[in-house]
Design a protein around this motif. Structure first.
Motif, PDB file in Angstrom:
ATOM      1  N   GLY A  69      12.727   0.894  -1.803  1.00  0.00           N
ATOM      2  CA  GLY A  69      12.332  -0.259  -0.987  1.00  0.00           C
ATOM      3  C   GLY A  69      12.392   0.049   0.491  1.00  0.00           C
ATOM      4  N   LEU A  70      13.463   0.738   0.895  1.00  0.00           N
ATOM      5  CA  LEU A  70      13.579   1.140   2.304  1.00  0.00           C
ATOM      6  C   LEU A  70      12.461   2.112   2.688  1.00  0.00           C
ATOM      7  N   LEU A  71      12.133   3.021   1.794  1.00  0.00           N
ATOM      8  CA  LEU A  71      11.078   3.994   2.068  1.00  0.00           C
ATOM      9  C   LEU A  71       9.725   3.311   2.217  1.00  0.00           C
ATOM     10  N   TYR A  72       9.416   2.361   1.323  1.00  0.00           N
ATOM     11  CA  TYR A  72       8.141   1.653   1.414  1.00  0.00           C
ATOM     12  C   TYR A  72       8.030   0.920   2.754  1.00  0.00           C
ATOM     13  N   ASN A  73       9.145   0.336   3.186  1.00  0.00           N
ATOM     14  CA  ASN A  73       9.151  -0.346   4.486  1.00  0.00           C
ATOM     15  C   ASN A  73       8.907   0.637   5.615  1.00  0.00           C
ATOM     16  N   MET A  74       9.585   1.790   5.558  1.00  0.00           N
ATOM     17  CA  MET A  74       9.418   2.816   6.595  1.00  0.00           C
ATOM     18  C   MET A  74       7.973   3.261   6.695  1.00  0.00           C
ATOM     19  N   ILE A  75       7.362   3.531   5.561  1.00  0.00           N
ATOM     20  CA  ILE A  75       5.988   4.044   5.560  1.00  0.00           C
ATOM     21  C   ILE A  75       5.011   2.944   5.955  1.00  0.00           C
ATOM     22  N   GLY A  76       5.172   1.762   5.371  1.00  0.00           N
ATOM     23  CA  GLY A  76       4.234   0.679   5.641  1.00  0.00           C
ATOM     24  C   GLY A  76       4.273   0.204   7.085  1.00  0.00           C
ATOM     25  N   LEU A  77       5.481  -0.114   7.580  1.00  0.00           N
ATOM     26  CA  LEU A  77       5.598  -0.587   8.961  1.00  0.00           C
ATOM     27  C   LEU A  77       5.326   0.547   9.950  1.00  0.00           C
ATOM     28  N   GLY A  78       5.718   1.769   9.580  1.00  0.00           N
ATOM     29  CA  GLY A  78       5.418   2.909  10.454  1.00  0.00           C
ATOM     30  C   GLY A  78       3.924   3.082  10.629  1.00  0.00           C
ATOM     31  N   GLY A  79       3.180   2.946   9.521  1.00  0.00           N
ATOM     32  CA  GLY A  79       1.728   3.068   9.600  1.00  0.00           C
ATOM     33  C   GLY A  79       1.118   2.012  10.498  1.00  0.00           C
ATOM     34  N   THR A  93       0.837  -1.209   0.000  1.00  0.00           N
ATOM     35  CA  THR A  93       0.000   0.000   0.000  1.00  0.00           C
ATOM     36  C   THR A  93       0.866   1.251   0.000  1.00  0.00           C
ATOM     37  N   ALA A  94       1.950   1.214   0.782  1.00  0.00           N
ATOM     38  CA  ALA A  94       2.874   2.350   0.817  1.00  0.00           C
ATOM     39  C   ALA A  94       3.494   2.574  -0.566  1.00  0.00           C
ATOM     40  N   GLU A  95       3.834   1.493  -1.233  1.00  0.00           N
ATOM     41  CA  GLU A  95       4.418   1.604  -2.577  1.00  0.00           C
ATOM     42  C   GLU A  95       3.422   2.225  -3.554  1.00  0.00           C
ATOM     43  N   GLU A  96       2.178   1.768  -3.510  1.00  0.00           N
ATOM     44  CA  GLU A  96       1.152   2.306  -4.410  1.00  0.00           C
ATOM     45  C   GLU A  96       0.963   3.799  -4.199  1.00  0.00           C
TER      46      GLU A  96
END
Length: 642
Positions: A475-485, A455-458
């Motif tokens: 990839g690191l950013l998507y992880n940060m946003i997704g897991l942070g959420g 979802t973060a990637e989309e």
């Protein structure tokens, strides 16, 4: 010294001078001033009237005048609302605070207080993978540990793995019956998922075998039952058929549950599982070998999930190694006359005088119960670490259990007893309702992680702002946003409250989300890169002019971080930090967006004077640092770009 501490010390000196009374500064109550009143901090004056012999308003007025006259560098003004004295802090004080702290990377890190705390969290069963409910537990345990560390505690993060018992044998038996030798390697299925599939398989067969037993019993055919179970079922069925029970849905549901559980015990597959448990306890080599193999699959799967979530532990305990330890305590309790035996040789403690009930500690056949194990493990943990406090992060379904555990340990005069603290939290539900492990309707943690990152990637790709970033960085950013959420959504609610998890809401750029806070941090970093990559060189600058409302509000909020840390530790609630981080990001956004006649009021790049630019650079640098520190306590990273 913080502003609050400075005001308390000044107030204590004023009270001594005005009323000849000595009050410890720490005993003076100070709160943040309500938004509708002028000022930053409010002193509660009512306690002082007993020796001032004045009305609260008069007492507050005299105290305010004294503080302003004798501490002009600190107190610029005051106002009185009934028994409350609102203090306006001198703007130059805030400018000096900003100069001293805007580049301080150690904010929020307090010196050691000499106290040791163990935080036990996660505590998974080795018959299924981690799910959404486990995530709230893990995030709470990790965040509370980090908050306590920041407050000067020595913290031991512990995990007691529930690796034995009938529920573990269910997965083992189903694998024996239906797996045909399947392994994680042969199937390509993660180990904890594979074992969990067989737990669900067991429950499916169990359900099939239970339904005809229930049907026969309700027709008064009790051939599936013997002895005490038969007598119990006959009584339950008699009550079940009463018209008044059929008309009361709550009582009927409870009765149905009892009938179901008693019927489950009689099934062939449950009897096989019980035999396997007996064999395990007797040390049967084949059963023990299968147990070790399947648990090994699960541990490997758990480790992968923990690593992805950023969750760690300092000490692992295993129920298979601790479940017998409590028996020594039981024997000691019997010798002291604190515990007693019943005719069937079972051991109990009578807590009726404490407003509770009698509690079983050892069955008549000598086998232990959960309470026995927890008593022994509590003693073991204290022997290992001699901690001042032992926190158990466990859902509120176990409130009674931990109340009883502490009381029994106190009666046994165990040194660990008074330090026990149950960090109780509400269950997590989905918009569709409660999850059920037996029926395989839980939200798997690994699946949820993937969903959040996707979802973060989309959302990021839809914005089209980061097309120049490398695939690895994205990839690191998507992880940060997704897991942070995910983490923020589960931590932003007070632990005591139940909550409903909505994945889409948790990752929204608008509202009370991690993404909102992360974006504020990224925006600040963008400004700093553009305007002042060498912002650290402003350490010698102290602003001399006036502050706008939002300039001051941001400085004040940053200064309050230490107090927020203390409150979060006192309340054992990461939600205090989450709310603070959101408020800080929200205030920065207001600061950034405010316009007058279409022109930004707080532009950094095009500030009205060089002095204002330096001031605002210090403000936003401190804000970015505080946001990052706050979010890190929650286990959440903040990006440089979004």
């Amino acid at each position: 010294m913080s502003v609050v501490q400075s005001i308390k010390s000044a107030a204590a000196a004023a009270i001594k001078a005005l009323f000849d009374q000595t009050i410890p500064a720490k005993d003076i109550a100070i709160n943040t001033t309500k938004p509708e009143f002028e000022g930053e901090y409010t002193i509660l004056v009512f306690p002082f009237t007993k020796f001032s012999r004045l009305k609260p308003e008069e007492t507050a007025d005299r105290l305010g005048k004294y503080l302003q006259e004798h501490n002009p560098d600190l107190v610029a003004g005051y106002n009185v609302i009934k028994g409350f004295l609102n203090i306006q802090v001198n703007e130059q004080y805030w400018a000096q605070y900003l100069q001293q702290h805007f580049n301080n990377r150690n904010i929020g890190k307090k010196p050691s207080n000499g106290k040791k705390v163990m935080v036990e969290y996660s505590s998974p069963n080795t018959n299924k993978p981690l799910h959404l409910g486990h995530l709230r537990n893990n995030f709470l345990g990790y965040a509370v540990s980090e908050i306590l560390k920041a407050n000067g505690y020595e913290v031991i993060k512990a995990n007691l793995v529930n690796d034995r018992g009938i529920h573990i044998c269910k997965s083992m038996l189903a694998w024996q019956l239906f797996a045909h030798g399947d392994t994680p390697e042969s199937t390509g299925i993660k180990g904890d998922h594979l074992v969990g599939d067989y737990y669900v398989k067991f429950e499916s067969i169990l359900k099939e075998q239970t339904e005809p037993i229930i049907a026969r019993a309700l027709e008064h055919d009790y051939k599936d039952f013997e002895g005490a179970d038969k007598e119990r079922m006959e009584k339950l069925v008699t009550v079940f058929h009463k018209p008044e029970i059929q008309a009361d849905q709550e009582k009927l549901d409870k009765l149905n549950d009892e009938i179901k559980e008693l019927s489950r015990k009689q099934t062939e597959i449950m009897q096989q599982a019980k035999i396997m448990l007996q064999q395990w306890e007797a040390g049967n080599p084949e059963v023990r070998a299968l147990w070790a193999t399947m648990n090994g699959w699960v541990y490997k799967g758990f480790d992968q999930t923990y690593k992805r979530l950023g969750i760690d532990f300092d000490k692992m305990y295993y129920e298979s190694e601790t479940y017998l330890l409590g028996k020594d305590l039981v024997e000691e309790g019997l010798a002291k006359g604190i515990l007693f035996k019943k005719e069937d040789n079972s051991v109990w403690i009578d807590l009726t005088a404490d407003g509770l009930d009698e509690k079983l500690l050892l069955r008549g056949d000598g086998t232990s119960v959960y309470m026995t194990q927890d008593l022994g493990t509590a003693r073991l943990k204290y022997a290992d670490y001699q901690m001042d406090q032992s926190l158990y992060v466990v859902a509120d379904e176990q409130n009674y259990h931990f109340k009883v555990l502490q009381l029994i340990l106190q009666k046994l005069q165990e040194p660990c007893a008074d330090g026990i603290y149950h960090l109780s939290y509400g269950m997590v539900e989905l918009p569709s309702g409660r999850m059920k492990s037996r029926e395989g309707t839980v939200v798997d943690a690994d699946d949820l992680i993937v969903e959040m990152i996707n979802t973060a990637e989309e959302q990021t790709k839809a914005s089209g702002k980061l097309d120049d970033m490398s695939e690895d960085a994205l990839g690191l950013l998507y992880n940060m946003i997704g897991l942070g959420g995910l983490k923020f959504f589960l931590l932003r609610v007070d632990p005591k409250k139940k909550m409903v998890f909505d994945p889409k809401e948790s990752i929204s750029l608008q509202g009370f989300t991690s993404t909102f806070v992360q974006y504020a941090h990224a925006r600040i970093k963008s400004i700093l890169r553009d305007v002042a990559p060498d912002v650290d060189k402003l350490e010698g600058y102290c602003h001399k002019g006036s502050l706008t409302t939002l300039e001051k509000e941001l400085i004040v909020l940053n200064e309050q971080y230490d107090n927020v840390l203390e409150e979060a530790a006192k309340e054992m609630s990461p939600s205090v930090i989450a709310n603070y981080a959101y408020q800080l990001a929200q205030t920065f956004n207001s600061f950034y967006a405010e316009k007058k006649d279409g022109i930004p009021v707080h532009s950094v790049k095009q500030a009205e004077t060089p002095e204002k630019q330096k001031l605002r650079l210090q403000i936003i640098k401190l804000t970015a640092t505080t946001i990052a520190k706050s979010m890190k306590l929650l286990g959440i990273d903040v990006p440089e770009r979004m």
